[in-house]
Scaffold this active site. Structure first.
Site, mmCIF file in Angstrom:
data_model
loop_
_atom_site.group_PDB
_atom_site.id
_atom_site.type_symbol
_atom_site.label_atom_id
_atom_site.label_comp_id
_atom_site.label_asym_id
_atom_site.label_seq_id
_atom_site.Cartn_x
_atom_site.Cartn_y
_atom_site.Cartn_z
ATOM 1 N N SER A 146 0.828 -1.199 0.000
ATOM 2 C CA SER A 146 0.000 0.000 0.000
ATOM 3 C C SER A 146 0.867 1.257 0.000
ATOM 4 O O SER A 146 1.663 1.463 -0.900
ATOM 5 C CB SER A 146 -0.960 -0.031 1.191
ATOM 6 O OG SER A 146 -1.880 1.025 1.134
ATOM 7 N N ASP A 302 -2.724 6.190 -3.947
ATOM 8 C CA ASP A 302 -1.538 5.519 -3.399
ATOM 9 C C ASP A 302 -1.084 4.397 -4.330
ATOM 10 O O ASP A 302 -1.754 4.084 -5.320
ATOM 11 C CB ASP A 302 -1.809 5.037 -1.968
ATOM 12 C CG ASP A 302 -2.830 3.925 -1.884
ATOM 13 O OD1 ASP A 302 -3.512 3.648 -2.887
ATOM 14 O OD2 ASP A 302 -2.960 3.327 -0.799
ATOM 15 N N ASP A 304 -1.114 1.177 -4.478
ATOM 16 C CA ASP A 304 -1.976 0.054 -4.873
ATOM 17 C C ASP A 304 -3.383 0.511 -5.253
ATOM 18 O O ASP A 304 -4.270 -0.311 -5.476
ATOM 19 C CB ASP A 304 -2.016 -1.026 -3.796
ATOM 20 C CG ASP A 304 -2.787 -0.610 -2.550
ATOM 21 O OD1 ASP A 304 -2.648 0.553 -2.143
ATOM 22 O OD2 ASP A 304 -3.496 -1.453 -1.972
ATOM 23 N N ASP A 306 -5.988 2.075 -3.849
ATOM 24 C CA ASP A 306 -7.237 1.959 -3.093
ATOM 25 C C ASP A 306 -7.547 3.196 -2.259
ATOM 26 O O ASP A 306 -8.675 3.353 -1.776
ATOM 27 C CB ASP A 306 -7.262 0.696 -2.223
ATOM 28 C CG ASP A 306 -6.132 0.622 -1.207
ATOM 29 O OD1 ASP A 306 -5.287 1.545 -1.166
ATOM 30 O OD2 ASP A 306 -6.083 -0.373 -0.456
#
Length: 559
Positions: A146, A302, A304, A306
């Site tokens: 993340s 960000d 990833d 999400d």
């Protein structure tokens, strides 16, 4: 400490005897560094409800091919308890070793007769959730850390509904992982051979297009006013959401500019301290670009894909919004849209976590819909949506304070791509009414009350840090502050005890009049987090309550 040291050194020696020459060399360089050996080997990297996450390196308490292979073997064993030939989707982000770890996971699953679908390019977390649901697989894996610093990587497991594994399933997977020896019990196939035999299948552009079709259809169903669109600057912060955010903005006809330096794959995140859209520093280059082109809206996702952060031009300056504020605006916006269509029913619902703003409660009350609350973590929001799937209750919106949002039924995790689209069309509607998002939020505060929130995060690393966090949580439970400012403690909720409607969790909530203080150790980082939630009759009074709560937390942490 002696036992911990003995365990660490025993494991260190075992790994020296079994790992590859390259890994052996890394371990050999540690031979005179006792603290580092202990930290790398005193425990296994925790497989919590967030999956694995840690610093990359050789060791049981690190992210590496051995810990990934062991976790995947455990996941395979878990799946095969329930199905003879299960299937799993694997995705990975732009971090160092993400593609390597994804291929290791694919090889282990293939060797265990698990049918694998793996992306042929980087893909964000929401697309993984979408793929699990669309392909009707028995689970999913995404390799990502993340918004953590570049030295980290991670590994998250999803169940067949596209939700990140909640404790009920994560605990069962963990019990399978714990039975496995790092060097004796893991099966591993050749990637090329498994690809040729179609045990491993590559996912291409079509899954990206299916996902964008779903989001575009939802956005257009809202019938937004789009006659005055914001000029947008967007940065993916070197992440996997670039392709999809660009795709949806193009489809909806928005004018946007990319932050070019952060729109390429660079696992070092060269222009950033941390690739986290919650941090204003992450917007430095995006804001520079915004000023150059006089943009109305600045968006950052960000790595990833999400989470999303937002800045807006207001009276010549660029101002930011918290995750709570964006969530409140989107909640009100969507409720207003659905209300226009007369499609709201009393059992329709918004989901938020217990640490997310309560400002949405009077809004929901006005529109005569329900608020459902969950523990911290979007997996619980996904679980709640799934549980109500066949109840006739409509899911309207889900959000958490840490910049995660979800609308529609296409995934079961936070989704920065649909959030980018919603924020952009919401801004369009406001501009059409000669209003900014800042003014929209101000109107909502005047109407529903002055709610304010703050997150305090304390990092305590290593074995000693773990003990410190335990002492802090013990103090929250047994000797919390009786007063915060002028307010006396009314109630302590310990979620390790059975709180109705919630699973057990290491979370403590202190309730005072108009103030809540909630503490929880992070499941993925060596941190303890404190959430402050207040309500008052003015902005100034809310700020005062926040400061008084901060002082109380400072005393709690100094144990």
């Amino acid at each position: 400490m002696t036992d911990v040291k003995e365990i660490a050194y025993k494991r260190y020696q075992e790994w020296l005897e079994n790992v590859t020459e390259e890994s052996k060399e890394e371990l050999f360089h540690l031979k005179d560094n006792e603290d580092e050996i202990i930290d790398r080997f005193y425990k296994d990297l925790d497989f919590g409800t967030g999956g694995l996450r840690g610093i990359m390196g050789v060791g049981t308490n690190r992210m590496n091919v051995y810990t990934v292979a062991r976790a995947t073997q455990g996941f395979a064993n878990y799946l095969k308890r329930y199905k003879d030939f299960p299937s799993v989707v694997i995705a990975y982000d732009t971090r160092r070793n993400s593609d390597l770890f994804a291929k290791v996971a694919a090889r282990v699953l293939a060797a265990n007769n698990v049918n694998v679908y793996i992306f042929d390019q980087v893909a964000p977390t929401p697309l993984l959730s979408f793929a699990v649901r669309k392909l009707r697989t028995d689970g999913g894996i995404i390799v990502t850390a993340s918004h953590n610093p570049p030295e980290y990587n991670g590994y998250k497991v999803y169940t067949s509904d596209g939700t990140q594994a909640v404790p009920l399933y994560a605990n069962k997977i963990t019990s399978e992982i714990e039975k496995i020896d790092y060097f004796k019990d893991i099966k591993m196939a050749s990637f090329e051979e498994a690809l040729n035999s179609e045990q491993i299948n590559m996912l291409d552009e079509s899954i990206f297009n299916d996902y964008l079709d779903e989001i575009e259809g939802y956005i257009r169903s809202l019938n937004p006013k789009m006659d005055k669109k914001p000029v947008i600057v967007y940065t993916p912060l070197y992440g996997a959401a670039l392709k999809l955010v660009e795709g949806i903005l193009k489809r909806l006809g928005f004018e946007y500019s990319l932050v070019e330096e952060q729109s390429k794959i660079d696992p070092s995140f060269s222009t950033l301290k941390v690739p986290n859209p919650e941090e204003k520093e992450a917007f430095e280059l995006a804001l520079k670009k915004a000023k150059e082109i006089d943009a109305d809206l600045v968006l950052a996702t960000d790595p990833d894909g999400d989470r999303i952060g937002v800045f807006e031009k207001y009276k010549g300056n660029y101002v930011s919004f918290t995750g709570n504020q964006v969530g409140v605006m989107l909640s009100h916006y969507l409720l207003s849209k659905f209300s226009e269509f007369s499609s709201l029913k009393p059992d329709d619902y918004i989901v938020k976590t217990i640490v997310t703003t309560d400002m949405v409660k009077p809004i929901a009350q006005e529109f005569n819909v329900k608020i459902e609350e969950t523990l911290t973590g979007f997996k619980y929001i996904g679980e709640k949506i799934e549980n109500y799937m066949n109840s006739g209750r409509k899911f309207i919106f889900g959000f958490e304070e840490s910049y995660g949002y979800l609308a529609n039924d296409h995934v079961r995790d936070k989704d920065a791509v649909i959030a980018a689209a919603l924020i952009s069309v919401m801004s369009s509607e406001m501009l059409s009414e000669m209003k900014t998002l800042t003014e929209y939020l101000k109107d909502l505060k005047e109407r529903y009350g002055y709610y304010d929130e703050k997150l305090l995060s304390f990092t305590f690393e290593g074995f000693e840090g773990t003990q410190k966090i335990k002492r802090i949580m013990n103090k929250m439970r047994k000797t919390p502050p009786i007063k915060v400012g002028d307010f006396t403690l009314k109630e302590t909720l310990d979620y390790l005890n059975q709180i109705e409607g919630f699973p057990k969790s290491d979370v403590v909530e202190l309730r005072y009049s108009n103030i809540k203080i909630i503490a929880r150790p992070s499941g993925t980082e060596p941190k303890i987090k404190f959430y402050i939630l207040v309500k008052s009759s003015s902005e100034q009074k809310s700020v005062k309550l926040i400061k008084e709560a901060e002082q109380a937390i400072s005393e709690i942490v100094n144990v």
